[in-house]
Design a protein around this motif. Structure first.
Motif, short mmCIF file in Angstrom:
data_model
loop_
_atom_site.label_atom_id
_atom_site.label_comp_id
_atom_site.label_asym_id
_atom_site.label_seq_id
_atom_site.Cartn_x
_atom_site.Cartn_y
_atom_site.Cartn_z
N ALA A 248 0.83 -1.21 0.00
CA ALA A 248 0.00 0.00 0.00
C ALA A 248 0.86 1.25 0.00
O ALA A 248 0.64 2.19 -0.79
CB ALA A 248 -0.94 -0.01 1.21
N PHE A 249 1.88 1.29 0.86
CA PHE A 249 2.76 2.45 0.94
C PHE A 249 3.55 2.63 -0.36
O PHE A 249 3.65 3.73 -0.92
CB PHE A 249 3.71 2.33 2.12
CG PHE A 249 3.03 2.26 3.45
CD1 PHE A 249 1.77 2.81 3.62
CD2 PHE A 249 3.64 1.66 4.54
CE1 PHE A 249 1.13 2.76 4.85
CE2 PHE A 249 3.02 1.60 5.77
CZ PHE A 249 1.76 2.16 5.93
N PHE A 250 4.13 1.51 -0.84
CA PHE A 250 4.94 1.57 -2.05
C PHE A 250 4.08 1.93 -3.26
O PHE A 250 4.47 2.76 -4.09
CB PHE A 250 5.63 0.22 -2.28
CG PHE A 250 6.41 0.15 -3.56
CD1 PHE A 250 7.62 0.82 -3.70
CD2 PHE A 250 5.93 -0.57 -4.65
CE1 PHE A 250 8.34 0.76 -4.89
CE2 PHE A 250 6.64 -0.63 -5.83
CZ PHE A 250 7.85 0.03 -5.96
N GLY A 251 2.90 1.30 -3.36
CA GLY A 251 2.02 1.56 -4.49
C GLY A 251 1.56 3.00 -4.54
O GLY A 251 1.51 3.62 -5.61
N TYR A 252 1.23 3.55 -3.36
CA TYR A 252 0.79 4.95 -3.33
C TYR A 252 1.90 5.89 -3.77
O TYR A 252 1.67 6.81 -4.56
CB TYR A 252 0.31 5.30 -1.92
CG TYR A 252 -0.23 6.71 -1.81
CD1 TYR A 252 -1.55 6.98 -2.17
CD2 TYR A 252 0.56 7.75 -1.35
CE1 TYR A 252 -2.05 8.28 -2.07
CE2 TYR A 252 0.07 9.03 -1.25
CZ TYR A 252 -1.24 9.30 -1.61
OH TYR A 252 -1.73 10.58 -1.53
N ARG A 253 3.12 5.66 -3.26
CA ARG A 253 4.25 6.50 -3.65
C ARG A 253 4.56 6.34 -5.14
O ARG A 253 4.89 7.31 -5.83
CB ARG A 253 5.48 6.13 -2.84
CG ARG A 253 5.40 6.44 -1.36
CD ARG A 253 5.28 7.92 -1.09
NE ARG A 253 5.45 8.22 0.33
CZ ARG A 253 4.99 9.30 0.92
NH1 ARG A 253 4.32 10.21 0.21
NH2 ARG A 253 5.18 9.50 2.20
N LEU A 254 4.43 5.12 -5.64
CA LEU A 254 4.71 4.86 -7.04
C LEU A 254 3.69 5.54 -7.95
O LEU A 254 4.03 6.10 -9.00
CB LEU A 254 4.71 3.35 -7.30
CG LEU A 254 5.16 2.87 -8.68
CD1 LEU A 254 6.63 3.19 -8.91
CD2 LEU A 254 4.91 1.37 -8.83
N ILE A 255 2.43 5.53 -7.55
CA ILE A 255 1.36 6.06 -8.37
C ILE A 255 1.24 7.58 -8.24
O ILE A 255 1.12 8.31 -9.24
CB ILE A 255 0.01 5.40 -8.02
CG1 ILE A 255 0.06 3.90 -8.33
CG2 ILE A 255 -1.14 6.06 -8.77
CD1 ILE A 255 -1.14 3.13 -7.81
N PHE A 256 1.27 8.07 -7.00
CA PHE A 256 0.99 9.50 -6.76
C PHE A 256 2.23 10.31 -6.39
O PHE A 256 2.15 11.54 -6.35
CB PHE A 256 -0.04 9.64 -5.64
CG PHE A 256 -1.38 9.05 -5.98
CD1 PHE A 256 -2.26 9.70 -6.82
CD2 PHE A 256 -1.76 7.81 -5.46
CE1 PHE A 256 -3.50 9.17 -7.13
CE2 PHE A 256 -3.00 7.26 -5.76
CZ PHE A 256 -3.87 7.94 -6.60
N GLY A 257 3.34 9.63 -6.10
CA GLY A 257 4.53 10.36 -5.69
C GLY A 257 4.36 10.98 -4.31
O GLY A 257 3.71 10.41 -3.43
N GLN A 258 4.90 12.16 -4.13
CA GLN A 258 4.79 12.89 -2.87
C GLN A 258 4.24 14.30 -3.14
O GLN A 258 4.96 15.30 -2.99
CB GLN A 258 6.14 12.96 -2.16
CG GLN A 258 6.65 11.62 -1.67
CD GLN A 258 7.97 11.74 -0.94
OE1 GLN A 258 8.89 12.43 -1.39
NE2 GLN A 258 8.07 11.08 0.20
#
Length: 314
Positions: free
Chosen positions: A109-119
């Motif tokens: 979940a953490f990795f996917g969110y960062r991968l998809i939406f960045g920061q």
């Protein structure tokens, strides 16, 4: 004291109670099915978090919130199947497998969110589900706005309670599931596929976990944050025990937590009691623990809970 009672006896409080209790009810019913089949699914927290992320991402990019719900349910089914592979097919420890799935799903979940939406400086959000007032019923004084003016997922969650009770107690499928949870050898001798029944229960539980997680990001907060679940998955395991593995009692347990959570939110916003906000956040969890100590001391779990099934031991 009168000011606290004034906060309780309002339409807004009861409405908030039902909405806050909805994801807890979904996840608690899912855990109940899993444990009724003899499997303690400790993957609940991670699956809910991943369901929240996947559901939010699917709803955000597709523009369809219901597609987000479906994506979250499919994600939950997949990891429910993985839990089945580990605990049913391979016979591994249910505790270790469940915690491993929680860690895996949380990381994804953490990795996917960062991968998809960045920061992004401004977190993305969606237009959350809107309330769907039921014609005529929502116009009933006091009760109407409380019971019949909610988002569709709230109606679905509470309709699942009688459906789950009927499925569990009034159908051959439910009888077989309960038999697997109570006596593995008796179920196998009666021709029930123990492994398949446990897989079914785990996939049902996974789907409900995923939907419960997506509720937070698509209906309650309209955004995904890393603390969106905040331990509520673990609470649902306690609510199953408090509800004694019965759909109706589990619903009552979820409503109890929802009521205290809704109350602490209102107390925070009203400023009636001058305490640090951390104390208010602790209140629902504390009440759940006390309720378990008082009401669930003699609760009897399904006899085959945590017991692995191996055909060669028949």
């Amino acid at each position: 004291m009168s000011e606290i009672l004034e906060q309780i006896f309002q339409i807004g409080f009861f409405t908030a109670m039902l909405r806050v209790a909805t994801p807890l009810l979904l996840a608690t019913l899912g855990e109940m099915f899993s444990e009724r089949a003899g499997v303690l699914n400790l993957g609940i927290e991670g699956i809910m978090l991943l369901g929240a992320m996947v559901g939010f991402a699917a709803g955000y990019f597709s523009g369809s919130l219901w597609l987000g719900i479906v994506a979250a349910a499919v994600t939950g089914i997949a990891f429910g199947g993985l839990m089945g592979l580990l605990t049913v097919s391979l016979g591994l420890s249910q505790h270790v497998s469940g915690l491993g799935i929680t860690l895996l799903c949380s990381g994804l979940a953490f990795f996917g969110y960062r991968l998809i939406f960045g920061q992004p400086s401004q977190p993305p959000h969606v237009d959350a589900f809107e309330s769907v007032p039921l014609p005529w019923f929502s116009d009933i004084p006091f009760i109407g706005p409380i019971l019949f003016d909610h988002v569709t997922l709230v109606y679905i969650a509470f309709l699942l309670v009688p459906f789950a009770a009927f499925l569990l107690y009034r159908t051959p499928w439910g009888l077989n599931l309960r038999t697997v949870g109570e006596n593995l050898q008796a179920a196998a001798s009666a021709g029930v596929s123990v492994a398949w029944k446990r897989y079914q229960a785990l996939m049902i539980s996974g789907a409900l976990f995923g939907i419960a997680g997506a509720y937070f990001s698509l209906a309650q907060f309209n955004a995904f944050t890393f603390g969106v679940i905040s331990g509520r998955g673990w609470v649902c395991i306690a609510l199953v025990v408090l509800g004694r593995w019965d759909p109706w009692r589990c619903a009552f347990a979820a409503l109890l937590f929802g009521a205290v959570d809704a109350l602490q939110l209102r107390l925070q916003s009203s400023g009636i009691i001058d305490l640090p906000f951390q104390v208010f956040l602790l209140l629902p969890f504390l009440v759940t623990v006390v309720a378990m100590a008082v009401l669930a001391r003699n609760a009897r779990a399904p006899a085959s809970l945590l017991v692995p099934y191996r055909k060669e031991e028949r």
